[in-house]
Enzyme design. Structure first.
Site, PDB file in Angstrom:
ATOM      1  N   GLU A 125      54.317  49.311  33.981  1.00  0.00           N
ATOM      2  CA  GLU A 125      53.906  48.501  35.137  1.00  0.00           C
ATOM      3  C   GLU A 125      55.011  47.505  35.525  1.00  0.00           C
ATOM      4  OE1 GLU A 125      51.272  49.342  36.771  1.00  0.00           O
ATOM      5  OE2 GLU A 125      49.763  50.113  35.364  1.00  0.00           O
ATOM      6  N   ARG A 159      24.902  34.713  39.830  1.00  0.00           N
ATOM      7  CA  ARG A 159      25.686  34.823  41.074  1.00  0.00           C
ATOM      8  C   ARG A 159      27.074  34.201  40.948  1.00  0.00           C
ATOM      9  NH1 ARG A 159      20.826  33.132  42.726  1.00  0.00           N
ATOM     10  NH2 ARG A 159      19.457  34.801  43.436  1.00  0.00           N
ATOM     11  N   LYS A 193      53.609  40.673  41.860  1.00  0.00           N
ATOM     12  CA  LYS A 193      52.183  40.952  42.089  1.00  0.00           C
ATOM     13  C   LYS A 193      51.549  39.854  42.937  1.00  0.00           C
ATOM     14  CE  LYS A 193      47.997  42.830  40.777  1.00  0.00           C
ATOM     15  NZ  LYS A 193      47.278  43.732  39.891  1.00  0.00           N
ATOM     16  N   ARG A 253      48.660  45.714  49.508  1.00  0.00           N
ATOM     17  CA  ARG A 253      48.158  45.805  48.134  1.00  0.00           C
ATOM     18  C   ARG A 253      48.209  47.241  47.624  1.00  0.00           C
ATOM     19  NH1 ARG A 253      43.902  41.903  44.956  1.00  0.00           N
ATOM     20  NH2 ARG A 253      44.262  43.006  43.027  1.00  0.00           N
ATOM     21  N   HIS A 305      50.920  55.771  40.960  1.00  0.00           N
ATOM     22  CA  HIS A 305      49.559  55.846  40.441  1.00  0.00           C
ATOM     23  C   HIS A 305      48.750  57.030  40.978  1.00  0.00           C
ATOM     24  CE1 HIS A 305      50.344  52.052  38.558  1.00  0.00           C
ATOM     25  NE2 HIS A 305      49.111  51.938  38.117  1.00  0.00           N
ATOM     26  N   HIS A 309      47.399  54.962  30.105  1.00  0.00           N
ATOM     27  CA  HIS A 309      47.653  54.699  31.517  1.00  0.00           C
ATOM     28  C   HIS A 309      49.145  54.497  31.810  1.00  0.00           C
ATOM     29  CE1 HIS A 309      46.961  53.237  35.563  1.00  0.00           C
ATOM     30  NE2 HIS A 309      47.619  52.123  35.276  1.00  0.00           N
ATOM     31  N   LYS A 339      40.789  41.377  40.687  1.00  0.00           N
ATOM     32  CA  LYS A 339      39.944  42.573  40.623  1.00  0.00           C
ATOM     33  C   LYS A 339      39.196  42.601  39.303  1.00  0.00           C
ATOM     34  CE  LYS A 339      42.182  45.869  43.709  1.00  0.00           C
ATOM     35  NZ  LYS A 339      42.779  47.213  43.841  1.00  0.00           N
ATOM     36  N   HIS A 361      47.189  58.846  38.143  1.00  0.00           N
ATOM     37  CA  HIS A 361      45.741  59.019  37.985  1.00  0.00           C
ATOM     38  C   HIS A 361      45.380  60.502  37.863  1.00  0.00           C
ATOM     39  CE1 HIS A 361      44.922  54.819  39.894  1.00  0.00           C
ATOM     40  NE2 HIS A 361      44.952  54.751  38.580  1.00  0.00           N
ATOM     41  N   GLU A 399      42.804  43.976  49.855  1.00  0.00           N
ATOM     42  CA  GLU A 399      43.249  45.342  50.075  1.00  0.00           C
ATOM     43  C   GLU A 399      42.786  45.895  51.417  1.00  0.00           C
ATOM     44  OE1 GLU A 399      42.873  47.484  46.446  1.00  0.00           O
ATOM     45  OE2 GLU A 399      44.081  49.150  47.150  1.00  0.00           O
ATOM     46  N   ASN A 428      50.053  50.771  44.041  1.00  0.00           N
ATOM     47  CA  ASN A 428      49.700  52.104  43.549  1.00  0.00           C
ATOM     48  C   ASN A 428      50.903  53.014  43.389  1.00  0.00           C
ATOM     49  OD1 ASN A 428      46.976  51.841  43.166  1.00  0.00           O
ATOM     50  ND2 ASN A 428      46.470  52.381  45.274  1.00  0.00           N
TER      51      ASN A 428
HETATM   52 ZN    ZN Z   1      48.400  50.687  36.575  1.00  0.00          ZN
END
Ligand code: ZN
Ligand code: ADP
Length: 380
Positions: free
Chosen positions: A194, A130, A237, A252, A259, A275, A152, A263, A247, A256
């Site tokens: 980025e 946990r 960031k 947040r 992105h 990426h 994340k 994506h 988010e 993106n």
């Molecule tokens: Zn990215």
């Protein structure tokens, strides 16, 4: 600036649901000092050191030595490099190695590597018993400025990337710019996509530096410039994550930028394209779309952006770039890959768009036609 070398920069990212901050240290030589730093952070016991075989070969021994000198028992765990490692199966193997290696609740899990290793290691740390202490040591530019910051963690499923995960900020995040000395040039460029994104979202001064001399940043610059690049991107960031850690408030989502297009390019290629390259081409599409929708305060921005990305050795025109990688796609197919079925049926997408460097916003009802036009305009 008067400070003596090595210079250490410290940031603290506050997560509202935890009493502890998420300390971030940036400085040359942190890799060799990690044992002491972990100890000073109150960590002890067995330290599981999770890395991939490439990064582990470069930096594993140095870290292990530093940890042992500080009194830790080290359990090294090496994984195959690459996104295909980021699965629940690998997580399960790691849980079992931790259990067999006697890592208890008082132990610590250290992730050493790029985004793949850190996402996976963080998720294992968040869920084993946990949650045990987690220390993150990113070794790619992309992970240093983006993936490692903000808590994340997660793994991929066959159905999609990052579908299982947890918010689990590390107890300590150590960014040692000298770890980039061995980074392949293609991985440097990937990370720069980025950095460009961060500059557009929240640092007009950094953006200006990129515009003034993109070639300067095409390969790793000198120590001072690198520290500036890292700390400014990281600051962008941190600021966003602090306003919207889980988010839920919207800010947040700004991260993106580029992105949603990016994506889609990745998906269409079957995840065969890097990426960072996908994000670069996606940023151009987003900038051109922002212009078409009348949002841009400076009409020259898309052109500037293309110049910056070209200077960095990154793609700008998605269709040529994909074709070079053996992938054929139409603008309609890109749009189809951009949203969920539900979003597609409505013909309207949620996108982050640019007003000017330092001011981006999310738009939830972007109509189909301008998106199609922006994709046609940025195809070749
Ligand atoms: Zn990215
Ligand atoms: P990211 O998701 O941050 O782009 P990955 O974890 O996919 O990064 O790593 C990209 C590749 O670069 C992997 O093959 C990894 O082993 C390698 N790599 C990561 N950091 C370094 C480094 N500092 N030096 C050399 N290779 C590295």
């Amino acid at each position: 600036m008067g400070e003596s070398f090595p210079r250490i920069l410290s940031f603290h990212l506050r997560f509202p649901d935890r009493e502890r901050a998420h300390p971030i240290m940036v400085g040359a030589g942190l890799v060799d000092r990690c044992g002491t730093l972990l100890k000073e952070a109150g960590l002890g016991g067995t330290a599981a050191l999770v890395s991939d075989t490439i990064v582990g070969t470069y930096y594993g021994e140095r870290i292990q030595r530093s940890l042992e000198e500080a009194g830790f028992t080290v359990l090294p765990l090496l994984l195959p490099p690459g996104e295909t490692t980021k699965t629940l199966n690998t997580a399960a193997e790691l849980y079992r190695h931790l259990a067999q290696g006697g890592v208890g609740r008082d132990g610590v899990l250290i992730g050493l590597g790029g985004g793949v290793v850190l996402d996976l290691a963080g998720f294992v740390a968040a869920t084993y018993m946990r949650g045990i202490a987690f220390v993150s040591i990113p070794t790619t530019l992309l992970a240093m400025v983006d993936a490692a910051i903000g808590g994340k963690t997660g793994v991929d499923l066959p159905e999609g990337k990052n579908l299982v995960g947890a918010f689990y900020p590390p107890h300590l995040l150590l960014i040692d710019p000298t770890a980039l000395n061995t980074l392949p040039p293609a991985e440097w460029r990937n990370g720069m996509a980025e950095v460009v994104k961060a500059a557009l979202i929240g640092d007009p001064g950094l953006w200006q530096q990129l515009v003034d001399n993109p070639a300067r940043w095409a390969t790793k610059p000198g120590e001072e410039a690198l520290l500036t690049l890292l700390s400014r991107s990281i600051a962008v960031k941190i600021q966003i994550v602090e306003h919207d850690p889980l988010e839920t408030r919207g800010e947040r989502e700004w991260l993106n930028l580029g992105h949603t297009f990016g994506h889609a390019f990745e998906r269409i290629s079957g995840y065969q394209v890097p990426h960072g390259e996908a994000v670069a081409a996606g940023l151009v599409a987003a900038a051109v779309l922002s212009g078409r929708l009348g949002l841009l305060e400076e009409s020259e921005l898309p052109e500037q952006l293309e110049r910056v990305l070209r200077g960095l050795g990154l793609p700008t025109r998605w269709r040529i770039w994909l074709a070079q990688r053996g992938v054929e796609a139409t603008p309609e197919e890109v749009i189809a890959a951009m949203g969920t079925d539900k979003k597609r049926r409505g013909g309207r997408l949620r996108l982050v768009l640019i007003h000017r460097p330092g001011l981006v916003r999310t738009y939830s009802d972007v109509p189909y036609e301008p998106i199609l036009q922006a994709l046609e305009e940025t195809a070749v």
